[in-house]
Design a protein around this motif. Structure first.
Motif, PDB file in Angstrom:
ATOM      1  N   PRO A   1      37.930  44.569  45.440  1.00  0.00           N
ATOM      2  CA  PRO A   1      38.518  43.842  46.567  1.00  0.00           C
ATOM      3  C   PRO A   1      39.412  44.696  47.453  1.00  0.00           C
ATOM      4  O   PRO A   1      39.818  44.245  48.511  1.00  0.00           O
ATOM      5  CB  PRO A   1      39.310  42.712  45.904  1.00  0.00           C
TER       6      PRO A   1
ATOM      7  N   ILE B   1      32.413  39.893  43.542  1.00  0.00           N
ATOM      8  CA  ILE B   1      33.424  40.283  44.519  1.00  0.00           C
ATOM      9  C   ILE B   1      33.414  41.789  44.740  1.00  0.00           C
ATOM     10  O   ILE B   1      33.608  42.273  45.841  1.00  0.00           O
ATOM     11  CB  ILE B   1      34.824  39.832  44.032  1.00  0.00           C
TER      12      ILE B   1
ATOM     13  N   TYR C   1      31.877  36.510  38.089  1.00  0.00           N
ATOM     14  CA  TYR C   1      32.637  36.184  39.299  1.00  0.00           C
ATOM     15  C   TYR C   1      33.247  37.424  39.941  1.00  0.00           C
ATOM     16  O   TYR C   1      33.131  37.632  41.146  1.00  0.00           O
ATOM     17  CB  TYR C   1      33.716  35.138  39.003  1.00  0.00           C
TER      18      TYR C   1
ATOM     19  N   LEU D   1      44.289  36.745  33.716  1.00  0.00           N
ATOM     20  CA  LEU D   1      44.426  35.306  33.957  1.00  0.00           C
ATOM     21  C   LEU D   1      43.053  34.636  34.032  1.00  0.00           C
ATOM     22  O   LEU D   1      42.857  33.531  33.527  1.00  0.00           O
ATOM     23  CB  LEU D   1      45.181  35.048  35.257  1.00  0.00           C
ATOM     24  N   MET D   2      42.121  35.321  34.684  1.00  0.00           N
ATOM     25  CA  MET D   2      40.778  34.745  34.784  1.00  0.00           C
ATOM     26  C   MET D   2      40.151  34.643  33.412  1.00  0.00           C
ATOM     27  O   MET D   2      39.559  33.635  33.057  1.00  0.00           O
ATOM     28  CB  MET D   2      39.906  35.607  35.694  1.00  0.00           C
TER      29      MET D   2
ATOM     30  N   PHE E   1      45.202  39.579  37.998  1.00  0.00           N
ATOM     31  CA  PHE E   1      44.438  38.340  37.866  1.00  0.00           C
ATOM     32  C   PHE E   1      43.324  38.410  36.848  1.00  0.00           C
ATOM     33  O   PHE E   1      42.840  37.383  36.396  1.00  0.00           O
ATOM     34  CB  PHE E   1      43.888  37.903  39.222  1.00  0.00           C
ATOM     35  N   TYR E   2      42.912  39.626  36.478  1.00  0.00           N
ATOM     36  CA  TYR E   2      41.807  39.705  35.537  1.00  0.00           C
ATOM     37  C   TYR E   2      42.166  39.083  34.178  1.00  0.00           C
ATOM     38  O   TYR E   2      41.385  38.287  33.649  1.00  0.00           O
ATOM     39  CB  TYR E   2      41.252  41.137  35.461  1.00  0.00           C
TER      40      TYR E   2
ATOM     41  N   HIS F   1      45.790  42.333  42.639  1.00  0.00           N
ATOM     42  CA  HIS F   1      44.635  41.574  42.134  1.00  0.00           C
ATOM     43  C   HIS F   1      44.335  41.894  40.673  1.00  0.00           C
ATOM     44  O   HIS F   1      43.795  41.062  39.963  1.00  0.00           O
ATOM     45  CB  HIS F   1      43.403  41.863  42.984  1.00  0.00           C
TER      46      HIS F   1
ATOM     47  N   LEU G   1      38.017  27.063  42.090  1.00  0.00           N
ATOM     48  CA  LEU G   1      39.483  26.959  42.079  1.00  0.00           C
ATOM     49  C   LEU G   1      40.038  27.084  43.495  1.00  0.00           C
ATOM     50  O   LEU G   1      39.591  27.925  44.273  1.00  0.00           O
ATOM     51  CB  LEU G   1      40.091  28.057  41.205  1.00  0.00           C
TER      52      LEU G   1
END
Lengths: 408, 408
Positions: B87, B84, B80, B176-177, B173-174, B170, B134
């Motif tokens: 970003p 991207i 995923y 968390l992902m 978030f890694y 961002h 999500l």
């Protein structure tokens, strides 16, 4: 043409705390006039609580001024986060709002804001229309436009981080969402209180990243509450709600400290700069009496939220009660029996039962401070119970009255 | 039954740095045996670069062991974020990968990992299957499960924040992902290097929030590279790639420091604990010669990635070149004319042109260190140009050879 631009720039900058940056504001105004294209002026409102107080109207008055120059007001209802509620799942009080609740709140909002704004030049939008469509990839892109350190520079985050108070990671997203709203709306100007400066600047960064001309951030002072010290807020109880009764609005206006009067005229009435400047001079010179001007303030506020007639009536009532030491024409009546109280009730219980004190602690404080009277006789601090006869008038502070009966 | 549980627990814990928490691991193993339900063991791989080196195989060997006890390996391809790219939009090198590129890389990966894993007990999954679905609301809920302070506790973030190096929002978030991937897979165990501990524990928190039993985090040591000091990494050049030529794998194995040998046997070969313990004792007692054991290590590694025959050949070649000071049977040939060099080329240009040095600076260093030979004669540090005749052998370091011709 240059004069018209300068006029607008001057008027719209009046009373603001900051215009960031001023030169871009001038360029936008000039272009708007040249191309006869209204500026898109954004103001965000939180729909979790539908009641607004006059502290909120400071920015609305500024928005009204933009409308008078022909610009387009966009009221953004931040419904997206309200739909989510508290994402930690811990807060009982921040339950997710349903679509119906949000629409109800938005309707209530509109009724209130249109007392100040011109509905024909106002667009009301909901940010769920674009935020709900963002994918995880979009959100990572959004997040990548800022850094953790920059977020931690925001005053409240800095303070909490330093204190060791938890900051949920989702909280960092609120400024980003607000900024992205400006991108979605292609806002030219965003209004907000000075406490919104960080968020308004986030809008500028994000617009720049998405290839737009950044909005101008226009911040307004935060209005002090009736105590003259802290910011007006519902939770501090120092507020004038825009849907309060005319008599309450008038009475509360009379209670503000004299030093605050001119600021209130400037920030929350539609009077223009010349009139308030005249009041200021008059006060200094002694040609205006503070009490008369405060009456004028009360009249202006009631007129704004009701009409001239209601304002006149509220003033009469006020004068009757305070100047002539009388009681108001109409006041609530309570029957002790209905309240499950005897004819010799405990004072504390009575004050709580009729709703003049939110808690027993607060009721006790009122009695101790000598703020409670029955038939205009002060209830002494040591008094625990009082004898009540039907027709007695209970009075708390300056403006709370009720008539008591023992049995129906 | 209790013995079987203890056996499995002991074997699977062997060689790990940590099992968090150990008691839950035991409970999971016991239940898996009782209910005859394999554990779901997760390992995440980053598909941005398809080449893996033996440092990556440390966790794969552990995974293989789980398979031997009948458990289910789940290889998670983190496609995923690869889709991207960077970003921030700033990095030229982290362009978004296309679906085709990701599938190609994933295929290459599988070829490499199935040299160690049993394909019949391996499920390969892509996290875009759930992350792409999500909504913003889901992501805020995810973010709300952690705090800024907790994120800043992660070693690398703590260091960068303290140094004032930017951390893009961002990046938070890694973890968390990665944690949410465990929720999506309902993982029982997640494997990773010790540098993954924070992320593996994030999986535990998120699973708990989503009402699942938290996974056990099982971390493996990070393998030191050929230099014996820094971690094995492609960018440091101290690695053995699993797709390198047999001769290279063998030669590089021979170049590791003696002290590292046992660790390599333990972490990156399928030999069992008893065999490596025997080697360790033998080395200490002097009954094994380090050179012989290192040959055995080279043979094991080549056998793992090729077969016994290739291993025997690689060993022969190695002995021919190094023990007998010879040159290999086959070596690349370069024609100076094709390289646009004269018969008296500059040494630096020659080394770069044949690919023995990545840059002129590096080439200069090799010459200065005396690592460059022509026909086994050292090129002196002060030499700028060399005379070349067809058939001359250029040698750099211990294992790089080529034959030169002047003109075709």
């Amino acid at each position: 043409m240059k004069d018209i631009v300068q006029d607008q720039l001057k008027s719209l900058s009046e009373g603001t705390t900051a215009v960031i940056p001023e030169n871009e504001f001038e360029i936008k105004i000039a272009r708007s006039l040249r191309e006869q294209k209204p500026l898109v002026v954004k103001l965000g409102l939180d729909p979790t609580s539908p009641d607004i107080h006059i502290g909120h109207t400071v920015v609305l008055h500024k928005m009204r001024q933009f409308q008078e120059f022909g610009h387009q007001a966009v009221i953004l209802i931040g419904d997206y986060t309200a739909r989510i509620g508290d994402p930690t799942g811990r807060s009982e009080t921040r339950k997710p709002l349903s679509e119906t609740q949000i629409l109800d709140n938005a309707r209530t909002y509109q009724e209130q804001i249109f007392k100040i704004l011109n509905p024909n030049q106002t667009r009301v939008v909901f940010n769920s229309s674009w935020l709900a469509d963002l994918s995880f990839a979009d959100i990572l892109t959004l997040a990548a436009q800022t850094t953790v350190a920059r977020m931690l520079e925001r005053d409240d985050f800095a303070k909490r981080y330093a204190e060791g108070t938890a900051i949920g990671l989702h909280e960092f997203f609120y400024p980003l969402m607000q900024g992205y709203d400006s991108v979605a709306l292609e806002a030219d100007v965003e209004l907000g209180g000075t406490d919104q400066t960080f968020n308004l600047l986030m809008g500028r960064s994000l617009q720049r990243f998405y290839g737009q001309e950044p909005q101008v951030a226009l911040t307004m002072p935060i209005l002090e509450g009736l105590d003259g010290v802290q910011k007006m807020s519902k939770s501090l109880g120092n507020y004038i709600g825009v849907t309060e009764e005319a008599r309450e609005i008038f009475g509360k206006s009379m209670s503000i400290p004299d030093e605050l009067m001119i600021r209130y005229f400037e920030l929350v009435t539609p009077l223009n700069k010349e009139e308030t400047a005249d009041f200021e001079r008059g006060l200094a010179a002694g040609t205006y009496h503070p009490r008369d001007l405060k009456m004028r303030l009360g009249m202006e506020l009631v007129t704004l939220f009701y009409d001239r007639e209601a304002a006149a009536w509220a003033r009469q009532e006020f004068e009757k009660v305070f100047s002539k030491k009388g009681v108001p024409d109409d006041m609530p009546e309570f029957c002790l029996g209905d309240l499950e109280l005897t004819a010799r009730p405990e004072v504390i219980s009575l004050l709580v039962a009729v709703g003049f004190a939110p808690s027993r602690g607060e009721a006790r404080r009122l009695v101790e401070q000598g703020g409670v009277r029955i038939n205009d006789v002060k209830v002494q601090a040591e008094t625990t119970h009082v004898e009540v006869q039907s027709g007695d008038v209970l009075k708390v502070g300056k403006r709370k009255f009720c008539q008591l009966t023992v049995e129906r």
